[in-house]
Write an enzyme that holds these catalytic residues in place. Structure first.
Site, short mmCIF file in Angstrom:
data_model
loop_
_atom_site.label_atom_id
_atom_site.label_comp_id
_atom_site.label_asym_id
_atom_site.label_seq_id
_atom_site.Cartn_x
_atom_site.Cartn_y
_atom_site.Cartn_z
N SER A 1 0.85 -1.19 0.00
CA SER A 1 0.00 0.00 0.00
C SER A 1 0.88 1.24 0.00
O SER A 1 1.65 1.44 -0.94
CB SER A 1 -0.95 -0.03 1.21
OG SER A 1 -1.84 1.07 1.17
N HIS B 1 -2.89 -0.82 -3.27
CA HIS B 1 -4.03 0.07 -3.07
C HIS B 1 -3.87 1.35 -3.89
O HIS B 1 -3.08 2.22 -3.56
CB HIS B 1 -4.17 0.43 -1.59
CG HIS B 1 -4.34 -0.75 -0.70
ND1 HIS B 1 -3.91 -0.78 0.61
CD2 HIS B 1 -4.91 -1.95 -0.92
CE1 HIS B 1 -4.20 -1.95 1.14
NE2 HIS B 1 -4.80 -2.68 0.23
N ASP C 1 -4.10 -4.83 6.00
CA ASP C 1 -4.68 -5.60 4.90
C ASP C 1 -3.73 -6.72 4.47
O ASP C 1 -2.53 -6.51 4.30
CB ASP C 1 -4.96 -4.67 3.71
CG ASP C 1 -5.74 -5.36 2.61
OD1 ASP C 1 -6.52 -6.28 2.92
OD2 ASP C 1 -5.57 -4.97 1.43
#
Length: 377
Positions: free
Chosen positions: A194, A221, A318
């Site tokens: 990310s 992301h 995540d």
């Protein structure tokens, strides 16, 4: 209190950004500039800032040109790009990241969105990460990870001292006792990252061999269009083929598939030797689309002999829940980026603390770790 420098030619955008930043007790807008040239003069005057919020398209000197000048002059301030959602904005943003920008947030499409909580939350979280303030993991993410974790699992710090997980010494990565599988095995690499990921991936994907004995799935992301620009840039830099994932396409070894921004990516197994990608427009999970947990969960009970999971720099947790669930059904090998080379040590820390990490590697050694474990054809 962290000092922020805002560089944007739009008075309205400056006012919105000022209000958001100054509403936080840990941040303060110290100064602003209306273009890159003015910003460069302020920086050259010796003023110091903890972070810079930078627009790209400005008169006199663009954000890209300012980043080039900052790089030449050796300025070390963390730069957060405020980018448009247009395709051209996506290309420029990838270029800005290559020139040293920390990460980016996308400009709202409307004044209503700009004044809403979504843009403010994204901006503040990024500035917290850029200025080394602790970025909290959401309660939902914590509950998800806790619900998936084995209650008897030992914490990572304790595991690293055991013979089962090996040990860290002399700065070497933590090695697991598992040996790489032979070339006839069915293997897959699934990578999650990310914040800081777009730049970090350029130190990993271009160093993978073209004949890697597995396909590689990536969840980074990013919004739609940005993942397309990222995949095209990585493909230009790499020996291995890189593309944005498409719905229904057949997985091939020696190819990297980047999950499409704004969509969720899953793997669908149609027999042991046929795996297709599902790329669907659907709801976000914990505000994320694509979401790494969803990708890892889709790999459960698949026929791969081993799945190499890689977790790199990023905010939040995540990927941890999905990997914990995947471990219950499949043989996995988990590589995590180390703390010193992570732009944000959130996602790698979460998976490490869950106790499933087999190898810890600095950024520039991750490609070697993947290749060594997966092998080539």
């Amino acid at each position: 209190m962290k000092k922020i420098f805002v560089v944007d030619d739009s008075a309205l955008m400056r006012r919105i950004v000022f209000d958001i930043i100054n509403s936080d007790r840990n941040l303060h807008v110290e100064q602003y500039a209306v273009d890159g040239l003015e910003a460069l003069e302020i920086l050259k005057s010796g003023k110091k800032f903890d972070a810079i919020v930078l627009d790209i398209n400005m008169p006199k000197m663009s954000g890209i040109e300012l980043l080039r000048e900052m790089k030449k002059s050796g300025f070390q301030e963390k730069v957060l790009i405020v980018s448009t959602l247009a395709k051209e904005g996506a290309k420029e943003t990838i270029q800005a990241l290559e020139l040293g920008a920390f990460d980016f947030v996308t400009k709202p499409d409307s004044l209503v969105e700009a004044r809403g909580s979504g843009f403010a939350d994204r901006l503040l979280k990024m500035l917290y990460a850029a200025t080394s303030l602790p970025v909290p993991v959401s309660d939902d993410e914590k509950q998800d990870v806790a619900a998936s974790a084995n209650k008897t699992r030992k914490p990572f710090a304790e595991l690293s001292k055991t013979e089962e997980r090996g040990k860290i010494s002399g700065g070497n990565p933590l090695k697991h006792s598992k040996k790489p599988l032979g070339s006839g095995a069915r293997k897959l690499v699934a990578l999650a990252c990310s914040t800081g990921g777009p730049k970090a991936l350029q130190y990993v994907i271009p160093f993978l061999p073209a004949n890697l004995d597995a396909a590689v799935l990536i969840v980074q992301h990013m919004p739609e269009d940005f993942t397309l620009s990222l995949s095209k840039r990585l493909d230009e830099l790499s020996r291995i083929a890189v593309k944005e994932a498409e719905h229904g396409e057949l997985l091939e070894k020696g190819t990297v598939y980047v999950a499409k921004g704004g969509f969720q990516m899953r793997l669908i197994e149609k027999g042991k030797n046929q795996h297709r990608l599902s790329v669907t427009e659907e709801a976000a999970r914990h505000g994320l689309k694509p979401c790494a947990d969803i990708m890892y969960e889709s790999l459960m009970n698949t026929s791969f002999d081993e799945i190499t999971c890689v977790v790199m720099t990023g905010m939040g947790a995540d990927g941890t829940k999905g990997i914990l669930q995947l471990e219950q059904t499949n043989n996995i090998f988990v590589i995590a980026q180390d703390e010193p080379t992570s732009i944000v040590y959130g996602m790698p820390k979460a998976v490490a603390e869950a106790g499933v990490v087999d190898e810890v590697a600095p950024l520039k050694k991750i490609a070697d770790a993947i290749t060594e474990h997966v092998g080539v054809r």
